[in-house]
Design a protein around this motif. Structure first.
Motif, mmCIF file in Angstrom:
data_model
loop_
_atom_site.group_PDB
_atom_site.id
_atom_site.type_symbol
_atom_site.label_atom_id
_atom_site.label_comp_id
_atom_site.label_asym_id
_atom_site.label_seq_id
_atom_site.Cartn_x
_atom_site.Cartn_y
_atom_site.Cartn_z
ATOM 1 N N CYS A 55 0.652 -1.239 -0.041
ATOM 2 C CA CYS A 55 -0.131 0.104 0.023
ATOM 3 C C CYS A 55 0.803 1.279 -0.061
ATOM 4 O O CYS A 55 0.459 2.381 -0.220
ATOM 5 C CB CYS A 55 -0.997 0.011 1.396
ATOM 6 N N GLU A 87 0.301 -4.826 6.159
ATOM 7 C CA GLU A 87 -1.048 -5.239 6.703
ATOM 8 C C GLU A 87 -1.251 -6.553 6.169
ATOM 9 O O GLU A 87 -1.557 -7.826 6.873
ATOM 10 C CB GLU A 87 -2.329 -4.225 6.488
ATOM 11 N N PRO A 88 -1.352 -6.919 4.784
ATOM 12 C CA PRO A 88 -1.793 -7.964 4.280
ATOM 13 C C PRO A 88 -0.554 -9.068 4.150
ATOM 14 O O PRO A 88 -0.597 -10.209 4.062
ATOM 15 C CB PRO A 88 -1.984 -7.654 2.683
ATOM 16 N N CYS A 123 -0.666 2.455 4.712
ATOM 17 C CA CYS A 123 -1.183 1.124 5.315
ATOM 18 C C CYS A 123 -1.690 1.184 6.509
ATOM 19 O O CYS A 123 -0.993 1.961 7.501
ATOM 20 C CB CYS A 123 -0.350 -0.094 5.009
ATOM 21 N N ASP A 124 -2.494 0.614 7.108
ATOM 22 C CA ASP A 124 -3.194 0.680 8.278
ATOM 23 C C ASP A 124 -2.248 1.103 9.532
ATOM 24 O O ASP A 124 -2.664 2.234 10.119
ATOM 25 C CB ASP A 124 -3.760 -0.622 8.928
ATOM 26 N N HIS A 195 -3.732 2.351 -0.491
ATOM 27 C CA HIS A 195 -4.105 1.422 0.381
ATOM 28 C C HIS A 195 -5.562 1.378 -0.078
ATOM 29 O O HIS A 195 -6.173 1.634 -0.860
ATOM 30 C CB HIS A 195 -4.084 2.316 1.801
ATOM 31 N N CYS A 196 -6.016 0.191 0.863
ATOM 32 C CA CYS A 196 -7.551 -0.370 0.485
ATOM 33 C C CYS A 196 -8.374 1.057 0.587
ATOM 34 O O CYS A 196 -8.187 1.913 1.210
ATOM 35 C CB CYS A 196 -7.850 -1.001 1.810
ATOM 36 N N ALA A 202 -7.011 2.058 7.070
ATOM 37 C CA ALA A 202 -6.060 2.927 6.408
ATOM 38 C C ALA A 202 -6.870 4.241 6.128
ATOM 39 O O ALA A 202 -6.455 5.483 6.451
ATOM 40 C CB ALA A 202 -5.440 2.327 5.115
HETATM 41 FE FE1 FES Z 1 -2.701 -1.814 3.546
HETATM 42 FE FE2 FES Z 1 -5.614 -2.389 3.603
HETATM 43 S S1 FES Z 1 -3.704 -3.740 3.319
HETATM 44 S S2 FES Z 1 -4.336 -0.614 3.707
#
Ligand code: FES
Length: 573
Positions: A55, A87-88, A123-124, A195-196, A202
């Protein structure tokens, strides 16, 4: 510039006429002319770029845009890397490393000759980690959020990261989606930098940054590949130089009013439950009193105004085109502290003057909300002596008051092993309970609280059940999910004492979570309870387990709470 030099931290490195000054300037020059060290503000660009944080993969370009702005305003930009959290990708969970990354950010800033800081976050966990670390140093600081991805696409329609993954995954498990279709959706989900693009953690944290006043107006929603994201980065680069000259420190912006604004905005955007632990931890770093109760008291009665997944149907790209967060802030003008100071040196209210909504299906007006009372609710009871939370806007209305029989999983492995077993004694009225996924128990308080439903119930068409855990939930997820139960099972909280077949009562309206077992029986179970074996007895994980606080305290380390400073420490030479 000479007068300014005496006031700047960086002058302790570059403004000296001795051996130390020679060393500091000489090693840093490397092609830079002498006048770059004439006492101009040195701006640290704190970069969470990493190929393991997809992200944030575009952050090198973003940093270049920031640098242009810094130079333009007469500053000297210096980019530095910090721990990044993908995050992922990361195991067991990025949350285990949020505090570590924050310590990295804090110490990198304090140890170096920087007068102001630009945080590149996306990212988060990169956003709270950077904010927490920078807040502990308390220099003039501005955030450049990395921006969301473009809308996902699948078979002509929009799909949202996270939110649709849960749906596709359940459809796939229920046999309603083929492996080929699953793969096509996978390809269409992530189409660009960013990001998401749902209102996951995020996007929520980017909106929190804007509501807190820590970025330029409109900074949360511009899609990552939109060229206006680079304009924003450029302008932030120029702005931070001014902030240094104004000595506009982070703690001046992050007062109690800023946190109250953030809590209220989070309700109106249908934001992630994760913002609770991140805002509590950030408040702890700047010395602002904030409690779990504040989230319920300030936010729970506020309406949902933003029609984004997971609570609604649109995505961040649509939110940006509709006007973004400035429109939401304007809608909430009667309940926000519009006089709160922001990074622009103007008030929050001044920042959003003239904001226009271009799509009332995406951002609805205050007098026609999507949900009347949409903020997070905080639950109390013998199952959560220090509180638990639920996101009503993501839950099923018919389950908000529910009494059901507990089906208990002792660990996440136990859950995975048994959830799809035809022999699992469960029906749609059961309450799924997951133990030992909290800060100490996982360790790191993983996002497993929205555990998938038993396959045999999915096949019957059941799509939601009450679920309870001491873990967290992805901001992109949904369901009637009670999270952040404190104290957690692994340190002997009542959640550890629940047994299969116990009756549990959830009453969101009454803010109650009750384990219907007698006090005598609970005392008997507590006396027999044995703590789980520690996950590690060395290194960072051991430090984490020894010092992490519970969810109601933000899951920060006990030794990081409280204001610190930007003190220039003793020399290396
Ligand atoms: Fe990075 Fe969702 S995986 S913001």
């Amino acid at each position: 510039m000479a007068a300014e030099q005496g006031k700047l931290r960086s002058a302790d490195w570059f403004g000296r006429e001795d051996k130390g000054g020679f060393i500091h300037r000489s090693w840093m020059k490397r092609g830079l002319p002498e006048h770059e060290f004439d006492g101009r503000p040195v701006i640290g660009i704190c970069n969470t770029w990493s190929e393991l944080t997809p992200c944030n993969i575009h952050f090198r370009d973003l940093a270049e845009a920031v640098k242009r702005g810094v130079y333009e305003a007469g500053g000297l930009p210096v980019e530095f890397p910090v721990t990044s959290l993908g995050e992922p990708i990361m195991r067991p969970t990025t949350m285990l490393f949020r505090n570590l990354a924050s310590m990295d950010v804090e110490e990198c800033i304090r140890a170096n000759p920087v007068d102001g800081v630009v945080l590149l976050t996306g990212c988060d966990k990169t956003t709270p980690a950077c904010l927490m670390g920078a807040a502990s140093v308390d220099l003039p600081t501005i955030v450049v959020p990395g921006g969301p991805m473009l809308n996902g696409k699948y078979r002509g329609g929009d799909i949202g990261s996270g939110t649709d993954v849960w749906k596709f995954s359940e459809d796939f498990r229920a046999g309603k989606m083929t492996r080929e279709e699953f793969g096509l959706a996978e390809d269409g989900m992530t189409r660009s930098d960013g990001h998401c693009m749902t209102m996951g953690t995020a996007s929520t944290m980017a909106c929190m940054v804007e509501a807190l006043g820590m970025t330029l107006p409109g900074g949360a929603a511009v899609p990552a590949p939109d060229s206006r994201r680079k304009v924003l980065a450029h302008l932030a680069g120029s702005r931070i130089v001014e902030m240094v000259r104004e000595d506009l420190k982070m703690s001046t912006i992050l007062g109690r009013a800023a946190f109250e604004n953030a809590i209220k905005v989070n309700a109106a955007i249908g934001g992630s439950t994760n913002c609770v632990v991140h805002l509590l931890a950030l408040a702890g770093r700047v010395g602002v009193e904030l409690s779990l109760d504040d989230f319920d008291r300030l936010g729970s009665e506020l309406p949902l105004l933003v029609n984004l997944m997971p609570a609604g149907k649109y995505l961040m790209e649509d939110f940006y085109y509709a006007g973004g967060l400035p429109v939401v802030i304007q809608e909430l003008k009667d309940v926000l502290h519009l006089d709160a100071l922001t990074a622009t040196s103007k008030s929050l209210g001044e920042n959003v003057e003239g904001a226009v909504c271009y799509n009332r299906d995406v951002i609805v007006p205050l007098d026609a909300p999507l949900i009347e009372a949409a903020g997070l609710a905080v639950l109390w009871g013998n199952l959560c002596a220090d509180g638990a939370i639920i996101k009503p806007s993501a839950a099923s209305p018919e389950l908000m008051q529910h009494r059901g029989r507990a089906v208990v999983f002792e660990t996440i492995e136990d859950y995975h092993q048994r959830i799809d077993s035809p022999d699992l004694d469960v029906d749609e009225s059961s309450v799924l309970v997951l133990q030992n996924v909290g800060p100490v128990g996982y360790p790191g308080m993983a996002e497993v609280g929205n555990m998938g439903l038993p396959k045999k119930l999915l096949e019957k068409g059941v799509r939601d059940m009450v679920r309870i855990s001491d873990g967290r939930m992805s901001g992109t997820a949904y369901g009637t999910v009670v999270l952040h139960v404190a104290p957690e099972a692994a340190i002997g909280g009542s959640l550890a004492l629940v047994r299969d077949g116990d009756m549990i009562e959830l009453d969101v309206v009454g803010r109650r979570l009750h384990l219907d077992v007698s006090d005598e029986e609970l005392a008997r179970r507590r006396a027999a309870w044995q703590p789980p074996t520690p996950h590690d007895t060395r290194g960072y994980v051991s430090l984490y387990i020894d010092h992490v606080m519970q969810a109601d305290k933000g899951v920060d380390f006990d030794f990081l709470v409280g204001k610190s400073s930007a003190v220039v420490t003793r020399e290396a030479h």
